[in-house]
Scaffold this motif. Structure first.
Motif, PDB file in Angstrom:
ATOM      1  N   GLU A 248       0.825  -1.206   0.000  1.00  0.00           N
ATOM      2  CA  GLU A 248       0.000   0.000   0.000  1.00  0.00           C
ATOM      3  C   GLU A 248       0.863   1.261   0.000  1.00  0.00           C
ATOM      4  OE1 GLU A 248      -3.347   1.670   2.860  1.00  0.00           O
ATOM      5  OE2 GLU A 248      -3.953  -0.284   2.015  1.00  0.00           O
ATOM      6  N   ALA A 256      -6.309   4.710  -1.328  1.00  0.00           N
ATOM      7  CA  ALA A 256      -6.853   4.082  -0.124  1.00  0.00           C
ATOM      8  C   ALA A 256      -7.114   5.121   0.970  1.00  0.00           C
ATOM      9  CB  ALA A 256      -5.898   3.005   0.381  1.00  0.00           C
ATOM     10  N   TRP A 278      -6.971  -2.352  -5.528  1.00  0.00           N
ATOM     11  CA  TRP A 278      -6.062  -2.685  -4.420  1.00  0.00           C
ATOM     12  C   TRP A 278      -5.500  -4.093  -4.595  1.00  0.00           C
ATOM     13  CZ3 TRP A 278      -4.670  -5.887  -0.572  1.00  0.00           C
ATOM     14  CH2 TRP A 278      -3.921  -5.366   0.479  1.00  0.00           C
TER      15      TRP A 278
END
Length: 397
Positions: A248, A256, A278
């Motif tokens: 991430e 996100a 994602w």
């Protein structure tokens, strides 16, 4: 430290920890000369030979060096510092360059004291790179170059360039090419920046008028330029598609964070699209670790082409989603120079959406890379082409 064939993991780890500790103790975690000292300590490219920024260790140990340096407080290397110097020029010269070229160029490329560019594409030779027309003629021990390149990233700030030129026009197009290291400060080199939709000027036209290059700056043998260029391109695609990143990070982190902070954006459709993005990013990150290790050893193959295709398409998906979720930020615009700093935080959504569009063209178009994978990996029939024996000078243009 000399190269060890099969050292115990604990022994190697102890040596690396000792070297990192000594480096930080002498220079500090944020010293201006830390990068140079790191190269001298063999911690820049641990798979390189001793004296060329390495320790002769297997490439995967580089990740451990980065862990130790981060734990000691050293900043992570900035990816925009000298991407073509570290990502393409250094591995190309490691595989094909003379000892003199390696000794001269590796350290200042690593420290970004000397920026590099890659002089490949031409107005009439983009996807068909082997059809390029820039000529290099040998007179004694000096080559004279005339021609034009285009879409050359960082040429406007580069000190050196990898130049692919035609040295034997009467040979078939793939056989008549030679690679050189060219001095971008030569008076016969003219660079004209091209303004992009992002507001930046990363790409350039470059014109060569009677530019002289010593034969000592030739990379590998005369006529081996295509083989050298393939090494460069494989490393470039691996560098684009297989950068080491934590989970991430980068574009998906911004998406996100926006998703979590704005519950008003969470429609059923958008939830599925964000989740899909994602998952794609995470799967790509895990798959790229092996490709990154291959690139570090100087042996990247078509895995890098696959990674580049996946990376560019995934990045476009993520940046488009962020622009859709935050259209006001996506519309902010101003000029930006990538050689100086990253884009301003308040305009990254719009900048990265626009910048993601050429990803599927630069470093090899998606269509060409998919054709290579189909031909060389899947064994599918090749597209029709001229006979390989046709001399370049006889090809219609």
């Amino acid at each position: 430290m000399s190269t060890v064939e099969s050292p115990p993991d604990a022994e190697v780890d102890a040596v690396l920890a000792e070297r990192v500790a000594a480096l930080i103790a002498v220079h500090g975690a944020d010293a201006p000369d830390l990068l140079g000292a790191r190269f001298d300590a063999g911690l820049a490219f641990v798979h390189h030979p001793v004296g060329l920024g390495g320790l002769g260790l297997p490439a995967p140990w580089q990740a451990r060096v980065e862990e130790l340096l981060l734990a000691a407080g050293a900043p992570a290397p900035a990816p925009y510092r000298n991407p073509l110097g570290i990502g393409t020029a250094v591995p190309t010269l490691l595989a094909h360059g003379s000892s003199a070229l390696q000794q001269r160029h590796f350290r200042p490329a690593w420290t970004a004291e000397e920026i590099w560019c890659q002089l490949f594409s031409e107005p009439g030779a983009g996807s068909d790179l082997a059809g390029l027309a820039t000529r290099a003629v040998l007179d004694g021990d000096t080559w004279t170059v005339n021609g034009q390149k285009v879409w050359t990233s960082f040429a406007h700030v580069a000190r050196w360039g990898l130049l692919l030129a035609r040295t034997d026009p009467d040979l078939p197009k793939h056989q008549g090419l030679t690679m050189f290291v060219v001095d971008m400060q030569h008076p016969g080199v003219e660079v004209r920046p091209l303004r992009q939709a992002t507001g930046g000027q990363e790409f350039n036209e470059v014109f060569f008028t009677d530019v002289t290059i010593p034969d000592a700056h030739r990379v590998d043998l005369r006529g081996r330029g295509w083989d050298v260029a393939r090494t460069t391109l494989f490393n470039e695609r691996s560098a684009v598609g297989a950068r080491p990143v934590p989970r991430e990070d980068g574009h998906i982190a911004w998406l996100a964070d926006l998703w979590r902070s704005r519950p008003d954006l969470r429609t059923h459709e958008m939830h599925g699209r964000v989740t899909d993005a994602w998952i794609r990013v995470e799967a790509l990150r895990l798959a790229n670790e092996r490709i990154r290790q291959l690139a570090a050893t100087g042996r990247p193959g078509l895995e890098g082409s696959g990674a580049k295709v996946a990376h560019t398409e995934t990045t476009q998906v993520v940046t488009r989603l962020r622009a859709e979720l935050d259209p006001e930020a996506a519309l902010r615009y101003d000029a930006w120079d990538p050689a100086l700093a990253p884009p301003r935080e308040d305009r990254v959504a719009g900048y990265h959406y626009l910048r993601s569009r050429p990803y599927t063209v630069e470093g090899g178009t998606t269509q060409i890379l998919l054709s290579q994978i189909a031909d060389r990996v899947l064994g599918m029939p090749r597209e029709p082409a001229l006979a390989k024996e046709t001399p370049w000078s006889e090809i219609p243009r």
